[in-house]
Motif scaffolding. Structure first.
Motif, PDB file in Angstrom:
ATOM      1  N   GLY A  61       0.847  -1.188   0.000  1.00  0.00           N
ATOM      2  CA  GLY A  61       0.000   0.000   0.000  1.00  0.00           C
ATOM      3  C   GLY A  61       0.876   1.229   0.000  1.00  0.00           C
ATOM      4  O   GLY A  61       1.845   1.310   0.750  1.00  0.00           O
ATOM      5  N   VAL A  62       0.552   2.192  -0.857  1.00  0.00           N
ATOM      6  CA  VAL A  62       1.325   3.429  -0.944  1.00  0.00           C
ATOM      7  C   VAL A  62       0.370   4.593  -0.771  1.00  0.00           C
ATOM      8  O   VAL A  62      -0.668   4.646  -1.434  1.00  0.00           O
ATOM      9  CB  VAL A  62       2.043   3.550  -2.308  1.00  0.00           C
ATOM     10  N   ILE A  63       0.692   5.499   0.127  1.00  0.00           N
ATOM     11  CA  ILE A  63      -0.113   6.696   0.336  1.00  0.00           C
ATOM     12  C   ILE A  63       0.701   7.881  -0.153  1.00  0.00           C
ATOM     13  O   ILE A  63       1.833   8.075   0.257  1.00  0.00           O
ATOM     14  CB  ILE A  63      -0.469   6.879   1.824  1.00  0.00           C
ATOM     15  N   GLY A  64       0.115   8.637  -1.053  1.00  0.00           N
ATOM     16  CA  GLY A  64       0.802   9.805  -1.576  1.00  0.00           C
ATOM     17  C   GLY A  64       0.097  10.294  -2.826  1.00  0.00           C
ATOM     18  O   GLY A  64      -0.936   9.774  -3.216  1.00  0.00           O
ATOM     19  N   ALA A  65       0.661  11.288  -3.443  1.00  0.00           N
ATOM     20  CA  ALA A  65       0.090  11.840  -4.659  1.00  0.00           C
ATOM     21  C   ALA A  65       1.199  12.102  -5.655  1.00  0.00           C
ATOM     22  O   ALA A  65       2.345  12.346  -5.280  1.00  0.00           O
ATOM     23  CB  ALA A  65      -0.648  13.148  -4.345  1.00  0.00           C
ATOM     24  N   GLY A  66       0.870  12.034  -6.922  1.00  0.00           N
ATOM     25  CA  GLY A  66       1.860  12.296  -7.965  1.00  0.00           C
ATOM     26  C   GLY A  66       3.014  11.320  -7.888  1.00  0.00           C
ATOM     27  O   GLY A  66       2.833  10.126  -7.684  1.00  0.00           O
ATOM     28  N   ALA A  67       4.223  11.840  -8.030  1.00  0.00           N
ATOM     29  CA  ALA A  67       5.418  10.993  -8.001  1.00  0.00           C
ATOM     30  C   ALA A  67       5.602  10.339  -6.642  1.00  0.00           C
ATOM     31  O   ALA A  67       6.204   9.275  -6.544  1.00  0.00           O
ATOM     32  CB  ALA A  67       6.657  11.819  -8.351  1.00  0.00           C
ATOM     33  N   ALA A  68       5.044  10.947  -5.587  1.00  0.00           N
ATOM     34  CA  ALA A  68       5.174  10.367  -4.253  1.00  0.00           C
ATOM     35  C   ALA A  68       4.432   9.040  -4.133  1.00  0.00           C
ATOM     36  O   ALA A  68       4.714   8.261  -3.250  1.00  0.00           O
ATOM     37  CB  ALA A  68       4.656  11.344  -3.200  1.00  0.00           C
ATOM     38  N   ALA A  69       3.499   8.761  -5.008  1.00  0.00           N
ATOM     39  CA  ALA A  69       2.771   7.490  -4.968  1.00  0.00           C
ATOM     40  C   ALA A  69       3.172   6.571  -6.117  1.00  0.00           C
ATOM     41  O   ALA A  69       3.421   5.393  -5.908  1.00  0.00           O
ATOM     42  CB  ALA A  69       1.268   7.746  -5.016  1.00  0.00           C
ATOM     43  N   GLY A  70       3.230   7.098  -7.305  1.00  0.00           N
ATOM     44  CA  GLY A  70       3.439   6.257  -8.487  1.00  0.00           C
ATOM     45  C   GLY A  70       4.806   5.622  -8.596  1.00  0.00           C
ATOM     46  O   GLY A  70       4.924   4.410  -8.798  1.00  0.00           O
ATOM     47  N   LEU A  71       5.858   6.392  -8.469  1.00  0.00           N
ATOM     48  CA  LEU A  71       7.200   5.853  -8.666  1.00  0.00           C
ATOM     49  C   LEU A  71       7.631   4.856  -7.594  1.00  0.00           C
ATOM     50  O   LEU A  71       8.236   3.840  -7.933  1.00  0.00           O
ATOM     51  CB  LEU A  71       8.218   6.981  -8.815  1.00  0.00           C
ATOM     52  N   PRO A  72       7.324   5.077  -6.306  1.00  0.00           N
ATOM     53  CA  PRO A  72       7.673   4.025  -5.333  1.00  0.00           C
ATOM     54  C   PRO A  72       6.975   2.702  -5.627  1.00  0.00           C
ATOM     55  O   PRO A  72       7.566   1.635  -5.476  1.00  0.00           O
ATOM     56  CB  PRO A  72       7.215   4.610  -3.989  1.00  0.00           C
ATOM     57  N   ALA A  73       5.719   2.762  -6.070  1.00  0.00           N
ATOM     58  CA  ALA A  73       5.005   1.523  -6.401  1.00  0.00           C
ATOM     59  C   ALA A  73       5.636   0.838  -7.603  1.00  0.00           C
ATOM     60  O   ALA A  73       5.820  -0.383  -7.611  1.00  0.00           O
ATOM     61  CB  ALA A  73       3.538   1.828  -6.664  1.00  0.00           C
ATOM     62  N   GLU A  74       5.988   1.612  -8.630  1.00  0.00           N
ATOM     63  CA  GLU A  74       6.651   1.037  -9.814  1.00  0.00           C
ATOM     64  C   GLU A  74       8.002   0.428  -9.447  1.00  0.00           C
ATOM     65  O   GLU A  74       8.349  -0.665  -9.886  1.00  0.00           O
ATOM     66  CB  GLU A  74       6.872   2.107 -10.885  1.00  0.00           C
ATOM     67  N   ALA A  75       8.773   1.144  -8.633  1.00  0.00           N
ATOM     68  CA  ALA A  75      10.093   0.654  -8.250  1.00  0.00           C
ATOM     69  C   ALA A  75       9.987  -0.596  -7.375  1.00  0.00           C
ATOM     70  O   ALA A  75      10.763  -1.536  -7.528  1.00  0.00           O
ATOM     71  CB  ALA A  75      10.871   1.753  -7.516  1.00  0.00           C
ATOM     72  N   ALA A  76       9.001  -0.623  -6.470  1.00  0.00           N
ATOM     73  CA  ALA A  76       8.812  -1.809  -5.630  1.00  0.00           C
ATOM     74  C   ALA A  76       8.441  -3.003  -6.488  1.00  0.00           C
ATOM     75  O   ALA A  76       8.930  -4.113  -6.275  1.00  0.00           O
ATOM     76  CB  ALA A  76       7.742  -1.547  -4.578  1.00  0.00           C
ATOM     77  N   HIS A  77       7.598  -2.789  -7.479  1.00  0.00           N
ATOM     78  CA  HIS A  77       7.221  -3.894  -8.372  1.00  0.00           C
ATOM     79  C   HIS A  77       8.447  -4.388  -9.142  1.00  0.00           C
ATOM     80  O   HIS A  77       8.633  -5.590  -9.322  1.00  0.00           O
ATOM     81  CB  HIS A  77       6.122  -3.474  -9.327  1.00  0.00           C
ATOM     82  N   ALA A  78       9.285  -3.464  -9.555  1.00  0.00           N
ATOM     83  CA  ALA A  78      10.493  -3.857 -10.303  1.00  0.00           C
ATOM     84  C   ALA A  78      11.472  -4.643  -9.435  1.00  0.00           C
ATOM     85  O   ALA A  78      12.102  -5.585  -9.911  1.00  0.00           O
ATOM     86  CB  ALA A  78      11.182  -2.614 -10.873  1.00  0.00           C
ATOM     87  N   THR A  79      11.581  -4.278  -8.148  1.00  0.00           N
ATOM     88  CA  THR A  79      12.546  -4.973  -7.291  1.00  0.00           C
ATOM     89  C   THR A  79      11.967  -6.206  -6.627  1.00  0.00           C
ATOM     90  O   THR A  79      12.675  -7.170  -6.390  1.00  0.00           O
ATOM     91  CB  THR A  79      13.091  -4.037  -6.182  1.00  0.00           C
ATOM     92  N   LEU A  80      10.665  -6.192  -6.336  1.00  0.00           N
ATOM     93  CA  LEU A  80      10.039  -7.323  -5.643  1.00  0.00           C
ATOM     94  C   LEU A  80       9.318  -8.267  -6.610  1.00  0.00           C
ATOM     95  O   LEU A  80       8.970  -9.381  -6.244  1.00  0.00           O
ATOM     96  CB  LEU A  80       9.078  -6.829  -4.565  1.00  0.00           C
ATOM     97  N   GLY A  81       9.071  -7.777  -7.815  1.00  0.00           N
ATOM     98  CA  GLY A  81       8.526  -8.610  -8.882  1.00  0.00           C
ATOM     99  C   GLY A  81       7.227  -9.315  -8.586  1.00  0.00           C
ATOM    100  O   GLY A  81       6.267  -8.722  -8.159  1.00  0.00           O
ATOM    101  N   GLU A  82       7.237 -10.617  -8.808  1.00  0.00           N
ATOM    102  CA  GLU A  82       6.039 -11.438  -8.798  1.00  0.00           C
ATOM    103  C   GLU A  82       5.379 -11.615  -7.441  1.00  0.00           C
ATOM    104  O   GLU A  82       4.245 -12.035  -7.370  1.00  0.00           O
ATOM    105  CB  GLU A  82       6.369 -12.819  -9.367  1.00  0.00           C
ATOM    106  N   ILE A  83       6.077 -11.292  -6.339  1.00  0.00           N
ATOM    107  CA  ILE A  83       5.453 -11.563  -5.040  1.00  0.00           C
ATOM    108  C   ILE A  83       4.388 -10.549  -4.671  1.00  0.00           C
ATOM    109  O   ILE A  83       3.576 -10.788  -3.788  1.00  0.00           O
ATOM    110  CB  ILE A  83       6.498 -11.691  -3.900  1.00  0.00           C
ATOM    111  N   LEU A  84       4.381  -9.380  -5.356  1.00  0.00           N
ATOM    112  CA  LEU A  84       3.353  -8.376  -5.061  1.00  0.00           C
ATOM    113  C   LEU A  84       2.062  -8.735  -5.774  1.00  0.00           C
ATOM    114  O   LEU A  84       2.069  -9.190  -6.901  1.00  0.00           O
ATOM    115  CB  LEU A  84       3.812  -6.995  -5.517  1.00  0.00           C
ATOM    116  N   ARG A  85       0.927  -8.520  -5.094  1.00  0.00           N
ATOM    117  CA  ARG A  85      -0.367  -8.702  -5.753  1.00  0.00           C
ATOM    118  C   ARG A  85      -1.142  -7.419  -5.696  1.00  0.00           C
ATOM    119  O   ARG A  85      -0.869  -6.537  -4.992  1.00  0.00           O
ATOM    120  CB  ARG A  85      -1.204  -9.810  -5.151  1.00  0.00           C
TER     121      ARG A  85
END
Length: 76
Positions: free
Chosen positions: A52-76
């Motif tokens: 779960g990410v709380i934020g707006a603009g880059a404060a929300a989108g980029l951390p989620a994208e980066a987490a998906h890139a580093t954690l990959g398939e384990i995120l749902r």
């Protein structure tokens, strides 16, 4: 806040690139959050995780994208 990051050659000082500082800062923030999540998150015994990410603009989108890139398939 707006600015420019200048990349110069270490050999002769030639200007190699001009980078938008807001973009670089947003990506650095997102990647730092993803790295922290990767290092500190406890393993899920069921093999999945919810982010779960709380934020707006880059404060929300980029951390989620980066987490998906580093954690990959384990995120749902």
């Amino acid at each position: 806040m707006r600015g420019v990051i200048c990349l110069h050659s270490g050999r002769d000082g030639e200007l190699l690139a001009l980078l938008d500082s807001a973009t670089i800062t947003a990506w650095r923030t997102g990647l730092a959050a993803a790295l922290g999540t990767h290092v500190l998150a406890a393993a899920d015994p069921e093999g999945g995780a919810v982010l779960g990410v709380i934020g707006a603009g880059a404060a929300a989108g980029l951390p989620a994208e980066a987490a998906h890139a580093t954690l990959g398939e384990i995120l749902r």
